[in-house]
Design a protein around this motif. Structure first.
Motif, PDB file in Angstrom:
ATOM      1  N   ALA A  67       0.896  -1.291  -0.005  1.00 59.09           N
ATOM      2  CA  ALA A  67      -0.020  -0.024   0.088  1.00 59.09           C
ATOM      3  C   ALA A  67       0.877   1.272   0.018  1.00 59.09           C
ATOM      4  N   LEU A  68       1.968   1.006   0.781  1.00 62.81           N
ATOM      5  CA  LEU A  68       2.760   2.288   0.756  1.00 62.81           C
ATOM      6  C   LEU A  68       3.433   2.459  -0.418  1.00 62.81           C
ATOM      7  N   ALA A  69       4.218   1.160  -0.779  1.00 64.96           N
ATOM      8  CA  ALA A  69       4.731   1.529  -2.216  1.00 64.96           C
ATOM      9  C   ALA A  69       3.809   2.003  -3.361  1.00 64.96           C
ATOM     10  N   GLY A  70       2.528   1.593  -3.462  1.00 65.50           N
ATOM     11  CA  GLY A  70       1.712   1.879  -4.495  1.00 65.50           C
ATOM     12  C   GLY A  70       1.429   3.685  -4.220  1.00 65.50           C
ATOM     13  N   SER A  71       1.110   4.184  -2.965  1.00 65.58           N
ATOM     14  CA  SER A  71       0.785   5.363  -2.878  1.00 65.58           C
ATOM     15  C   SER A  71       2.037   6.525  -3.297  1.00 65.58           C
ATOM     16  N   ALA A  72       3.343   5.728  -2.646  1.00 69.35           N
ATOM     17  CA  ALA A  72       4.325   6.587  -2.852  1.00 69.35           C
ATOM     18  C   ALA A  72       4.744   6.654  -4.455  1.00 69.35           C
ATOM     19  N   PHE A  73       4.430   5.356  -5.314  1.00 69.97           N
ATOM     20  CA  PHE A  73       4.641   5.589  -6.580  1.00 69.97           C
ATOM     21  C   PHE A  73       3.931   6.395  -7.431  1.00 69.97           C
ATOM     22  N   TYR A  74       2.449   6.300  -6.906  1.00 68.60           N
ATOM     23  CA  TYR A  74       1.484   7.188  -7.724  1.00 68.60           C
ATOM     24  C   TYR A  74       1.706   9.016  -7.309  1.00 68.60           C
ATOM     25  N   GLY A  75       2.175   9.055  -6.025  1.00 66.70           N
ATOM     26  CA  GLY A  75       2.496  10.327  -5.538  1.00 66.70           C
ATOM     27  C   GLY A  75       3.658  10.893  -6.282  1.00 66.70           C
TER      28      GLY A  75
END
Lengths: 287, 316
Positions: free
Chosen positions: B290-298
């Motif tokens: 979840a963290l990686a996904g949000s950070a990637f999107y961000g």
């Protein structure tokens, strides 16, 4: 209709490339066989032997079509080898989950539009959740529910409901907010109450947004169900056909299951598109 | 204004007090051995939820600038608190639902494993596939942009393929490219290609005839027009596709590992821990994902902000 010729050309080119790739990728095995038997491989032999293998690296299009035809029409519908049977297992879970997920999504969207606290608390999380690979928790949900004694269609339906839920929430909120201030003011001058302005303005103007997100949602639902079928050890469903095919190297079975899933997805999206056309036509929004 | 805020402060303070009381009493009701009947524990949880919701509603109604960030944060923290409390009070087995504190402890104690899985799945699988896939899609879009015939043929096919369950190609790619990250990257390439292609083609069409005419009056060549006018104009569309593709990339890389992988990787860890009912570890992996996904999107959204600073949606 004017796109028919270009689309056909592209599809034909794809099939031609596919055949070439099948010959190229499957040729290694043919050369191996030939070397073992000590014979030369002519071009005709190469073509003949690469396109009819039992377990090719890349099955040729006609083999996939054959596998698909056998799976759909060549078996009894109740047979474990029938794609209709497996397709139905997947479809029923997808539809159940999709109906639950989109209904819940629409309800939450209405709540978000009419309640400021709900909007500010839930909406950022709903948007953030779209950046999270939710699919990763699918196997866990299946196994946890299995250990609780819940098996069969329900765990898969929960995953597909979860996946269709967020796109519908986000799209429906956008849709319910799409009437501009002028239109809302107009209803106020007519002394419309909340229910009336919802039923006569907000809900109708949200329809194009709703259908767009329903299409995304149903595709996501199907993917969720297929992935949900992986961890239970390949019992039934298109996902289990993919998994058992990959265990036993049955490439034709994998490709046939893949195309069955693609046809299912296209059919579901097409059905929603049809419903969209009918609804929009009835409301006078479609041209 | 000052009168109003003074009057409205009383229920807020009362709510905060009640909230604190419920938190403290919940500790006492819960604990190792449940000391209170189920009804009281239920009442405590519902009370916590309602008081938190009331405070949040007041915060949302206050209209202050900080509320935009505070309200969702309070909501998320309340959910975490309720989760923690419910697991403790009703003695829910960690095999079914581990408490957030247990998950956090798991994350902290297995950082090296999590890092290895993250590198294998995200950096090697998802990121390389994402770069190759979107690069190929952008190049293809620029090529087919010169031919209206190809556009009319490829776009319906691309739109069709974009709606298909493409993760299904995972077993095929695993068979072709082996168990390591190459097969995962291949799945990701196929998954991100079509959304990026469709958006990029739409973006290349986004210039006005007037702007193109202006370039023509400058006697700009095709490449000059492309680099100076059409590519910049396509950027908002391109980033739309790139943002959609971030999630797809991570999903593709994780799901492809369900079909076979070396003994490292987020998808592998999830399947392996399921067999041993190691739910805290699975939740830890999900938290990382979840963290990686949000950070990637961000990160992609941040680059978008820098690149398309001129676009109306980025100003103000």
């Amino acid at each position: 209709m004017r796109n028919l010729l270009p689309v056909l050309t592209v599809v034909l080119v794809i099939i031609a490339v596919w055949y070439l790739a099948a010959v190229r990728l499957n040729s290694a095995w043919v050369y191996d066989q030939a070397a073992r038997e000590g014979r030369e491989v002519m071009l005709v032999d190469l073509l003949g032997e690469t396109l009819v293998q039992e377990r090719p690296v890349l099955p040729a299009p006609h083999q996939v079509a054959q596998g698909l035809y056998d799976g759909v029409f060549g078996q009894k519908v109740t047979s474990k080898r029938s794609l209709v049977y497996h397709g139905w297992v997947t479809l029923s879970a997808t539809l159940l989950g999709f109906v639950i997920g989109s209904a819940a999504g629409i309800l939450l969207a209405v709540g978000i539009v009419y309640n400021r606290a709900m909007d500010m608390s839930v909406m950022p999380w709903a948007i953030a959740s779209q950046t999270i690979p939710i699919l990763a928790i699918a196997p866990m949900i299946i196994v946890v529910l299995n250990s609780l004694g819940v098996t069969g269609i329900v765990p898969k339906a929960i995953i597909s409901a979860y996946l269709s839920f967020f796109p519908v929430v986000v799209g429906m909120v956008k849709g319910l907010r799409s009437p501009d201030a002028m239109q809302l003011d107009q209803l106020r001058t007519w002394n419309a109450n909340g229910v009336q302005s919802f039923g006569k303005l907000r809900l109708p103007s949200s329809m194009p947004y709703l259908f767009a997100s329903l299409k995304v949602g149903v595709a996501a639902s199907l993917v969720g169900t297929i992935v949900g079928e992986l961890p239970t050890g390949a019992v039934a469903g298109l996902g289990s056909r993919l998994l058992s095919g990959s265990y036993y190297g049955q490439t034709v079975q994998i490709w046939a299951a893949l195309f069955a899933a693609a046809i299912l997805a296209a059919g579901l999206v097409g059905l929603i598109g049809q419903a969209e056309r009918m609804v929009l036509q009835r409301m006078g929004l479609a041209r | 204004m000052s009168m109003g805020s003074k009057q409205s402060l009383v229920p807020v303070v009362a709510g905060l007090l009640l909230f604190g009381l419920l938190v403290v009493s919940g500790r006492w009701i819960g604990g190792e051995v449940p000391r209170m009947p189920g009804a009281l524990r239920m009442l405590n949880l519902c009370g916590l939820w309602l008081t938190a919701w009331f405070l949040n509603a007041r915060l949302a109604g206050s209209g202050s600038a900080a509320a935009r960030y505070l309200v969702p944060a309070v909501f998320g923290l309340t959910l975490l608190l309720l989760w923690e409390r419910a697991v403790g009070m009703f003695a829910i087995s960690p095999v079914i639902l581990p408490a957030p504190s247990v998950i956090f402890a798991q994350v902290m104690s297995s950082l090296p494993t999590l890092r290895a899985d993250f590198v294998q799945t995200f950096v090697k699988g998802a990121l390389s596939g994402y770069v190759i896939g979107s690069g190929a899609a952008i190049a293809t879009a620029i090529v087919i942009d010169r031919s209206p015939f190809l556009q009319r043929g490829l776009l319906p096919v691309g739109n069709f393929v974009a709606a298909l369950p493409i993760v299904g190609v995972a077993p095929i790619m695993v068979m072709w490219f082996g168990f390591d990250w190459q097969s995962k990257a291949a799945v990701v390439v196929v998954m991100v290609f079509f959304p990026v292609l469709v958006n990029m083609v739409a973006g290349l069409k986004a210039t006005e005839p007037m702007q193109r005419d202006l370039m023509a009056t400058y006697s700009a060549s095709y490449w000059q027009t492309l680099v100076k006018l059409r590519l910049p104009a396509a950027m908002p569309f391109l980033f739309n596709g790139l943002k959609i593709a971030t999630t797809l990339a991570l999903i593709g890389a994780i799901v492809a590992e369900f079909f076979g992988s070396p003994i490292v990787g987020m998808g592998f860890r999830i399947t392996a821990e399921i067999g041993r009912l190691g739910l805290p570890m699975i939740w830890a992996e999900i938290a990382v994902a979840a963290l990686a996904g949000s950070a990637f999107y961000g990160a992609v959204a941040l680059i978008e902000k820098r690149v398309t600073f001129w676009h109306p949606s980025q100003r103000s």
